[in-house]
Design an enzyme around this catalytic site. Structure first.
Site, mmCIF file in Angstrom:
data_model
loop_
_atom_site.group_PDB
_atom_site.id
_atom_site.type_symbol
_atom_site.label_atom_id
_atom_site.label_comp_id
_atom_site.label_asym_id
_atom_site.label_seq_id
_atom_site.Cartn_x
_atom_site.Cartn_y
_atom_site.Cartn_z
ATOM 1 N N CYS A 130 117.699 93.893 3.981
ATOM 2 C CA CYS A 130 116.509 93.976 3.117
ATOM 3 C C CYS A 130 116.277 95.378 2.556
ATOM 4 O O CYS A 130 115.976 95.538 1.365
ATOM 5 C CB CYS A 130 115.285 93.481 3.878
ATOM 6 S SG CYS A 130 115.128 94.185 5.518
ATOM 7 N N HIS A 243 108.704 96.859 2.528
ATOM 8 C CA HIS A 243 109.368 98.105 2.939
ATOM 9 C C HIS A 243 109.275 99.124 1.797
ATOM 10 O O HIS A 243 109.277 98.747 0.619
ATOM 11 C CB HIS A 243 110.868 97.875 3.183
ATOM 12 C CG HIS A 243 111.207 97.067 4.400
ATOM 13 N ND1 HIS A 243 110.285 96.629 5.318
ATOM 14 C CD2 HIS A 243 112.430 96.636 4.851
ATOM 15 C CE1 HIS A 243 110.910 95.951 6.283
ATOM 16 N NE2 HIS A 243 112.200 95.942 6.020
#
Ligand code: A2P
Length: 334
Positions: A130, A243
């Site tokens: 990710c 994130h």
């Protein structure tokens, strides 16, 4: 591939699993049928899909009969065991785990970058890490323009990247803190509430973690750039979702902020949020639940020649996982 494929979701009750169905629904993915799969613990639960509550079934070796596309997000060991079984049953697997990403036979795909690689699959297509996917959404367009040599980066990774149990752990610790109780922890080695952990994934003999090396290894494969180098520190922060990564990139060609802005403003799947005079920069609170990643804080690096600093933020459950997987499935049925 059928136009209305039967789609299995392995890990349907997990943090990423639930997002697969949402992404398919919102993007009008023409699934003929949905087959949610999880452990025996989840039998009795349902998965909401197009107004119906589809029962979750136990994952077994016979789960894949009649399945055309199987999206996996139940961890690498489940993928290692069940992805070959799904392929044998005739399904194409889109795997979100790290199990097959660096396998030569397995394409590793971010559709905005290397969609054509999907065509070379032998039954399994891997979804990237990710953090890597989110960085590459901004780095790759810059690479096309200026030619990236190497990056130095630090990540600020949300707890949902660890899974549903970590979301619960942060919630509980926030509650314990508010009530003046001692913080209990099970998922991480230390409390994550009101803390930052410079530790994501397991440590290697070099001192880097496995997560940190994914940027270089997976970045090389996705960008078709074997000379790409990346030195990364991955940090877990008490953020529920999305994130963020601070990146310094060194390029072959001279860079300018204005050209970089121009390039990034046209990059697919990316929003340019970069106006320091108005305190505008990407933040996880605002990229959470969004398909697009966001990039900002563009500036010439003051310590490197041909260096550019930027800050990129993205929903790792979406672009870093479920959305990217559904985009791969869309490539399969094109
Ligand atoms: P379950 O909820 O039944 O345990 P997360 O990444 O959020 O931790 O989610 C992991 C996903 O993987 C969940 O859907 C979980 O199902 C599933 N899973 C974990 N272990 C198994 C297993 N042995 N067989 C099938 N699914 C599993």
């Amino acid at each position: 591939m059928k136009k209305n494929p039967t789609v299995a979701i392995v890990g349907a009750t997990g943090a990423v699993g639930v997002e697969f169905a949402g992404c398919m629904e919102r993007r009008n993915f023409p699934a003929g049928k949905l087959v949610p799969l999880a452990s025996a613990r989840s039998v009795g639960k349902t998965m909401a899909f197009r107004g119906a509550n589809v029962p979750v079934q136990e994952l077994t070796e016979s789960s894949f009969a009649g399945v055309d596309i199987a999206m996996f997000s139940a961890g690498a060991s489940i993928s290692r065991k069940f992805a070959p079984i799904a392929v044998k049953a005739g399904a194409v697997v889109v795997d979100n785990s790290s199990a097959f990403r660096m396998d030569r036979e397995v394409p590793l795909v971010v559709p905005e970058i290397n969609a054509a690689d999907v065509r070379g699959h032998h039954g399994i297509i891997a979804n990237p890490n990710c953090t890597t996917a989110i960085v590459l959404m901004a780095l790759y367009p810059l690479h096309r323009k200026f030619g990236v040599k190497r990056i130095f980066a630090s990540s600020y990774q949300a707890v949902s990247g660890t899974g549903a149990k970590a979301i619960e752990e942060l919630r509980r610790q926030v509650d314990q803190s508010v009530h003046g109780e001692p913080l209990t922890h099970e998922v991480y080695p230390y409390p994550i509430a009101f803390n930052v952990l410079p530790h994501v994934d397991s440590f290697l003999p070099t001192g880097y973690t496995k997560e940190e090396m994914k940027m270089e290894n997976e970045g090389r494969k996705i960008m078709h750039h074997p000379g790409f180098r990346a030195s990364v520190t991955c940090v877990r922060v008490p953020v529920y979702r999305a994130h963020s990564i601070a990146v310094t990139a060194e390029f072959e060609q001279p860079v300018s902020v204005s050209t970089a802005r121009e390039v990034l403003s046209h990059a697919p799947g990316l929003d340019l949020v970069d106006d320091p005079t108005k305190n505008q920069y990407p933040m996880p609170l605002f990229t959470a639940d969004h398909y697009n990643c966001a990039v900002g804080r563009l500036r010439l690096d003051c310590a490197l020649d041909n260096g550019l600093c930027f800050w990129v933020s993205g929903d790792q459950l979406l672009k870093g996982a479920a959305l990217n997987a559904v985009q791969i499935a869309e490539e399969l049925i094109k």
